[in-house]
Design an enzyme around this catalytic site. Structure first.
Site, PDB file in Angstrom:
ATOM      1  N   THR A 269      14.472  17.199  64.966  1.00  0.00           N
ATOM      2  CA  THR A 269      14.986  17.540  63.640  1.00  0.00           C
ATOM      3  C   THR A 269      13.904  17.391  62.566  1.00  0.00           C
ATOM      4  O   THR A 269      13.055  16.507  62.655  1.00  0.00           O
ATOM      5  CB  THR A 269      16.172  16.607  63.304  1.00  0.00           C
ATOM      6  OG1 THR A 269      17.068  16.637  64.408  1.00  0.00           O
ATOM      7  CG2 THR A 269      16.893  17.023  62.047  1.00  0.00           C
ATOM      8  N   THR A 273      15.038  21.720  58.962  1.00  0.00           N
ATOM      9  CA  THR A 273      15.441  22.379  60.212  1.00  0.00           C
ATOM     10  C   THR A 273      16.263  21.421  61.052  1.00  0.00           C
ATOM     11  O   THR A 273      15.751  20.383  61.495  1.00  0.00           O
ATOM     12  CB  THR A 273      14.190  22.812  61.035  1.00  0.00           C
ATOM     13  OG1 THR A 273      13.320  23.540  60.173  1.00  0.00           O
ATOM     14  CG2 THR A 273      14.577  23.677  62.209  1.00  0.00           C
ATOM     15  N   SER A 275      20.087  22.318  63.084  1.00  0.00           N
ATOM     16  CA  SER A 275      20.720  23.010  64.210  1.00  0.00           C
ATOM     17  C   SER A 275      19.886  24.178  64.732  1.00  0.00           C
ATOM     18  O   SER A 275      19.892  24.468  65.926  1.00  0.00           O
ATOM     19  CB  SER A 275      22.090  23.547  63.774  1.00  0.00           C
ATOM     20  OG  SER A 275      22.884  22.502  63.282  1.00  0.00           O
ATOM     21  N   GLU A 534      22.302  15.377  68.807  1.00  0.00           N
ATOM     22  CA  GLU A 534      22.166  16.152  70.080  1.00  0.00           C
ATOM     23  C   GLU A 534      22.966  17.443  70.038  1.00  0.00           C
ATOM     24  O   GLU A 534      23.541  17.884  71.049  1.00  0.00           O
ATOM     25  CB  GLU A 534      22.656  15.315  71.276  1.00  0.00           C
ATOM     26  CG  GLU A 534      21.819  14.107  71.532  1.00  0.00           C
ATOM     27  CD  GLU A 534      22.580  13.049  72.285  1.00  0.00           C
ATOM     28  OE1 GLU A 534      23.769  13.260  72.598  1.00  0.00           O
ATOM     29  OE2 GLU A 534      21.984  12.014  72.548  1.00  0.00           O
TER      30      GLU A 534
HETATM   31  C1  LIG Z   1      22.121   8.650  62.938  1.00  0.00           C
HETATM   32  C2  LIG Z   1      21.421   9.880  63.378  1.00  0.00           C
HETATM   33  C3  LIG Z   1      20.476   9.790  64.392  1.00  0.00           C
HETATM   34  C4  LIG Z   1      19.778  10.940  64.783  1.00  0.00           C
HETATM   35  N1  LIG Z   1      18.787  10.816  65.736  1.00  0.00           N
HETATM   36  C5  LIG Z   1      17.966  11.883  65.977  1.00  0.00           C
HETATM   37  C6  LIG Z   1      16.798  11.729  66.818  1.00  0.00           C
HETATM   38  O1  LIG Z   1      16.541  10.660  67.389  1.00  0.00           O
HETATM   39  N2  LIG Z   1      15.971  12.790  66.935  1.00  0.00           N
HETATM   40  C7  LIG Z   1      16.210  14.006  66.328  1.00  0.00           C
HETATM   41  O2  LIG Z   1      15.414  14.924  66.491  1.00  0.00           O
HETATM   42  N3  LIG Z   1      17.307  14.175  65.539  1.00  0.00           N
HETATM   43  C8  LIG Z   1      18.183  13.146  65.353  1.00  0.00           C
HETATM   44  N4  LIG Z   1      19.278  13.295  64.523  1.00  0.00           N
HETATM   45  C9  LIG Z   1      19.462  14.560  63.826  1.00  0.00           C
HETATM   46  C10 LIG Z   1      20.624  15.389  64.342  1.00  0.00           C
HETATM   47  O3  LIG Z   1      20.346  15.863  65.624  1.00  0.00           O
HETATM   48  C11 LIG Z   1      20.847  16.500  63.299  1.00  0.00           C
HETATM   49  O4  LIG Z   1      21.397  15.892  62.149  1.00  0.00           O
HETATM   50  C12 LIG Z   1      21.740  17.598  63.812  1.00  0.00           C
HETATM   51  O5  LIG Z   1      21.093  18.313  64.821  1.00  0.00           O
HETATM   52  C13 LIG Z   1      22.172  18.560  62.712  1.00  0.00           C
HETATM   53  O6  LIG Z   1      21.117  18.994  61.947  1.00  0.00           O
HETATM   54  P1  LIG Z   1      21.211  18.921  60.334  1.00  0.00           P
HETATM   55  O7  LIG Z   1      21.564  17.529  59.995  1.00  0.00           O
HETATM   56  O8  LIG Z   1      19.971  19.480  59.776  1.00  0.00           O
HETATM   57  O9  LIG Z   1      22.454  19.827  59.973  1.00  0.00           O
HETATM   58  P2  LIG Z   1      22.459  21.426  59.762  1.00  0.00           P
HETATM   59  O10 LIG Z   1      21.858  22.094  60.936  1.00  0.00           O
HETATM   60  O11 LIG Z   1      21.925  21.744  58.427  1.00  0.00           O
HETATM   61  O12 LIG Z   1      24.020  21.712  59.805  1.00  0.00           O
HETATM   62  C14 LIG Z   1      24.895  21.411  58.724  1.00  0.00           C
HETATM   63  C15 LIG Z   1      26.305  21.868  59.112  1.00  0.00           C
HETATM   64  O13 LIG Z   1      26.309  23.288  59.318  1.00  0.00           O
HETATM   65  C16 LIG Z   1      26.837  23.596  60.594  1.00  0.00           C
HETATM   66  N5  LIG Z   1      26.145  24.774  61.137  1.00  0.00           N
HETATM   67  C17 LIG Z   1      24.818  24.940  61.321  1.00  0.00           C
HETATM   68  N6  LIG Z   1      24.564  26.133  61.861  1.00  0.00           N
HETATM   69  C18 LIG Z   1      25.739  26.740  62.043  1.00  0.00           C
HETATM   70  C19 LIG Z   1      26.146  27.996  62.587  1.00  0.00           C
HETATM   71  N7  LIG Z   1      25.269  28.870  63.098  1.00  0.00           N
HETATM   72  N8  LIG Z   1      27.456  28.291  62.610  1.00  0.00           N
HETATM   73  C20 LIG Z   1      28.373  27.432  62.129  1.00  0.00           C
HETATM   74  N9  LIG Z   1      28.062  26.225  61.617  1.00  0.00           N
HETATM   75  C21 LIG Z   1      26.766  25.888  61.575  1.00  0.00           C
HETATM   76  C22 LIG Z   1      26.542  22.360  61.446  1.00  0.00           C
HETATM   77  O14 LIG Z   1      27.400  22.274  62.556  1.00  0.00           O
HETATM   78  C23 LIG Z   1      26.765  21.251  60.433  1.00  0.00           C
HETATM   79  O15 LIG Z   1      28.130  20.950  60.380  1.00  0.00           O
HETATM   80  C24 LIG Z   1      20.052  12.178  64.173  1.00  0.00           C
HETATM   81  C25 LIG Z   1      21.035  12.271  63.176  1.00  0.00           C
HETATM   82  C26 LIG Z   1      21.708  11.144  62.783  1.00  0.00           C
HETATM   83  C27 LIG Z   1      22.735  11.251  61.692  1.00  0.00           C
END
Ligand SMILES: Cc1cc2nc3c(=O)[nH]c(=O)nc-3n(C[C@H](O)[C@H](O)[C@H](O)COP(=O)(O)OP(=O)(O)OC[C@H]3O[C@@H](n4cnc5c(N)ncnc54)[C@H](O)[C@@H]3O)c2cc1C
Length: 553
Positions: A269, A273, A275, A534
């Site tokens: 993440t 960037t 999802s 994940e």
């Molecule tokens: C406590 C914690 C620990 C974490 N640990 C790690 C780690 O160790 N390593 C790592 O790399 N990451 C880690 N993460 C990150 C996590 O994997 C991301 O937060 C997650 O992948 C979502 O990315 P984002 O937060 O940027 O949300 P976004 O991608 O911006 O999404 C925001 C919302 O939009 C929705 N959305 C996005 N795209 C679409 C679509 N095409 N259609 C419909 N809905 C959509 C999503 O489902 C979400 O509800 C962690 C997160 C947390 C909170």
């Protein structure tokens, strides 16, 4: 009717409902596949694709719970009653969805027969659910799941005892004070072979298998989600190395991960960037440092859990052009020093650096999740996973790695939900209102009945996915698609179960459940993270589960 007859009838009734639900959901999937051109047009029908992913997942969970009871007739009477209750719940969900949108679902009269209706009503009756609740309260929430695998059963006992003596006494303070998991505990877990549980023996692992990994993860997570999560990152990198690493890389890294010498952080993440992993921007540029060839890493990563304490980071970076999307990404193993604070800065002799700052969170404390900045940080070329052939394949290796993480998250969520259920049972039996223990009230028993039924369904869905992934690995660890479907289903379902069950448990505690001092308040905030990492819940639903189902996978 004798008790034995009732048990047999519960399982037979569950099987009738599960088979009917399977036939109905298969029809719904076929109708949706037609609507979306085999999944190619999912984005035009996201709401329905989500519905299909959820319904298919519920059916899978009902199948696993019923199959478990059939494999162990008479051994777990509570599970037998739960199998009927859960199958009835799933049939009701399918019927409701079909009633709201009959043409979209296309189930027709698959669930309209009088036998199905009668069994559904029996499974959902207040009497049936309440009697499950009464049984579960009698055992104070403890479950008697029979494990066919002797090693898994022994490991469960061993880790349950370990969690009781080593983790439970410190779990609440670790959460409230936001302390890092103590080194001593990490050392003890390493001595038990925890970090090598999915690593083959020839690379120094304990190769316990996925089922055993899930069972021990549940026990650790019931004590503390963070302690049950210590191995998640090594599981992810291990699977990526097994699937996509060179033999030399497996020999170099896996024994050191297995022994706990190397703690892993995952860096996918980025601040902009999440999802859309294929859009990762962090750059890896070919170059030389002190006569050594390799890559310079520049860019930012976000939410990298345990990245301060970690000695190696599995980092996804762009070695190709932005236009190449996921095909321009490679996976790097980035060595660094271990830091124990909430922020750190680490320089390199050639002038490169990594900085990190932990993001404060309401739960999932104890490992800290970091925003990281990489400035011209050098990584030798032998650290590209897969070597030259691995260039441009990082996205796929990372996704393969996530299957293992998602399976483990199913087990982590089961642990949190089980802990909340047990806590609620203890409290309900001890707390008196209106001159009776609140456990005596019908509604409390009904709640416990439903909560325990969902926890059981989640546990058996996870165990089923673990068995599937194990068999899949034996055939070919490099074809992870179906395994990812199973793992994603269990993460999707059990994460929601953990949230709902922990909130119900909190409510059973009344005002005292809202106190920071009570572990049930920790279960609630910890559970909330489960559907986020994940792959968020919507991403799993749309991009993994619906996509595979609608494409005929
Ligand atoms: C406590 C914690 C620990 C974490 N640990 C790690 C780690 O160790 N390593 C790592 O790399 N990451 C880690 N993460 C990150 C996590 O994997 C991301 O937060 C997650 O992948 C979502 O990315 P984002 O937060 O940027 O949300 P976004 O991608 O911006 O999404 C925001 C919302 O939009 C929705 N959305 C996005 N795209 C679409 C679509 N095409 N259609 C419909 N809905 C959509 C999503 O489902 C979400 O509800 C962690 C997160 C947390 C909170």
């Amino acid at each position: 009717m004798t008790t034995q007859q009732a048990k047999i009838e519960n399982v037979a009734a569950a099987r009738t409902l599960v088979d009917a639900a399977r036939a109905a959901v298969d029809r719904a999937v076929a109708t949706a596949a037609e609507l979306t051109d085999a999944g190619k047009a999912i984005d035009d029908h996201q709401a329905h694709a989500e519905r299909i992913a959820q319904l298919a997942t519920f059916v899978r969970a009902a199948e696993e719970l019923a199959s478990y009871c059939e494999r162990h007739p008479g051994a777990d009477p509570t599970a037998e009653a739960q199998a009927l209750a859960f199958a009835a719940d799933v049939v009701q969900k399918l019927r409701t969805a079909n009633e709201a949108a009959p043409e979209l679902l296309g189930i027709g009269d698959a669930l309209a027969g009088s036998e199905v209706l009668d069994l559904m009503r029996a499974g959902l009756s207040d009497e049936h659910i309440g009697s499950i609740g009464a049984q579960v309260l009698e055992s104070r929430g403890a479950h008697g799941t029979v494990l066919d695998d002797q090693i898994a059963a022994m490991t469960r006992d061993q880790f349950r005892a370990f969690a009781r003596t080593e983790i439970i006494p410190i779990a609440q303070d670790m959460h409230r004070e936001d302390h890092l998991v103590p080194e001593e505990l990490i050392g003890k877990m390493a001595d038990l072979g925890l970090f090598g549980s999915s690593i083959p023996e020839r690379y120094g692992g304990t190769e316990m298998g996925y089922l055993t990994m899930c069972v021990l993860t549940e026990e650790l997570s019931a004590a503390s989600l963070v302690c049950g999560s210590l191995i998640t990152r090594s599981e992810i990198l291990t699977r990526a190395l097994i699937q996509g690493g060179t033999e030399e890389q497996r020999e170099t890294w896996l024994p050191r991960i297995a022994s706990g010498e190397l703690i892993v952080g995952i860096c996918v993440t980025e601040p902009d960037t999440g999802s859309d992993v294929g859009s990762v921007q962090c750059k890896a540029t070919w170059g030389e440092m002190d006569g050594q060839e390799g890559y310079f890493i520049d860019g930012a990563k976000a939410w990298a859990t345990f990245a301060g304490r970690a000695n190696i980071l599995a980092l996804l970076a762009r070695t190709g052009t932005p236009e190449e999307g996921g095909r321009g990404l490679s996976l790097f193993i980035v060595p660094k020093d271990a830091h124990t604070g909430h922020s750190f800065e680490q320089g390199q002799e050639g002038g490169g650096s990594i900085t990190g700052t932990a993001n404060p969170t309401p739960g999932y404390r104890g490992m800290h999740s970091f925003t990281l900045g990489f400035d011209h940080y050098f990584v030798p070329e032998e650290n590209v996973v897969g070597g030259e052939e691995g260039l441009g394949r990082g996205f796929y290796m990372q996704m393969g790695g996530f299957s293992a993480g998602r399976l483990q998250t199913g087990a982590r969520a089961t642990g949190v939900a089980q802990a909340a259920l047990e806590k609620a049972c203890h409290y309900a039996l001890d707390r008196k209102q209106f001159a009776r223990p609140i456990a005596d009230f019908q509604l409390t028993q009904h709640k416990i009945g439903r909560m325990s039924t969902h926890v059981a369904a989640g546990r058996h869905l996870t165990h089923g996915a673990a068995r599937f992934m194990q068999a899949d690995d034996r055939v070919s660890p490099t074809t992870p698609a179906r395994a990812d479907l199973e793992a994603s289903m269990c993460k999707l379902f059990v994460s929601d179960v953990a949230i709902w069950v922990s909130q119900e448990a909190q409510l059973i505690h009344g005002g005292w459940g809202y106190s920071e001092e009570d572990p049930v308040a920790r279960y609630v905030v910890d559970a909330l993270v489960l559907p986020i990492y994940e792959g968020t819940k919507p991403i799993l639903e749309l991009k993994v589960i619906a996509r595979q189902l609608l494409a005929g996978g």
